[in-house]
Design an enzyme around this catalytic site. Structure first.
Site: not given
Length: 180
Positions: A54-55
């Protein structure tokens, strides 16, 4: 009716399947071992749905580790629940997830087996957390790294969006720990 906590969850709330005889939540850790959440009674908990791709991963994991190292000896625990429901960002096996979290980010806090946080197959703990503290746009978890802060008695105190930095909620954690 008494306030419900993450340590004692009745069968009739949310029409869940029957809970264990002691009405405690139980989940499997990343190694497949059953863990009764009642073992954390008396601790302040930060419960987080995590993902490795995930970012928010590279900012959240180090900050979670910082908080854990700072407050673990004062009654603070982080419970990390990997989830693959958002963009397929947690595709690994439980073993791969453990290696990732514990090796790359030095996570010493409990990492659980992968769970669903939304939908019909959502983990009972997450159904309870969401019903206790809805989000800005309803109860559903919107993305990885949604955080729930739980007091020593198991009451859900607050819910934080994925964009909320773990370090930015340190003051709330300190308040529950009675740390100056």
């Amino acid at each position: 009716m008494a306030t419900q906590t993450v340590f004692d969850f009745p069968d009739d709330v949310l029409q869940q399947p029957p809970m264990p005889a002691d009405n405690a939540f139980s989940d499997k850790d990343v190694k497949g071992q059953d863990v009764e959440l009642s073992k954390y009674k008396g601790k302040v908990l930060l419960i987080v749905n995590v993902a490795s791709q995930c970012g928010f991963t590279n900012s959240n994991y180090p900050e979670l580790t910082t908080l854990y190292q700072k407050y673990k000896d004062q009654g603070f625990e982080i419970l990390a629940f990997p989830c693959n429901q958002f963009g397929g960002q947690e595709p690994g096996s439980n073993e791969e997830i453990q290696v990732f979290a514990c090796t790359r980010f030095k996570a010493e806090y409990p990492v659980f087996s992968k769970v669903n946080v939304n939908g019909k197959e959502a983990d009972p703990l997450y159904k309870f957390l969401k019903s206790s503290k809805g989000g800005f746009l309803g109860d559903s978890i919107k993305w990885n790294f949604t955080k729930f802060l739980v007091d020593r008695e198991g009451k859900v105190v607050d819910r934080y969006a994925p964009t909320t930095s773990p370090l930015s909620i340190e003051k709330d954690i300190k308040k529950l720990l009675n740390v100056a």
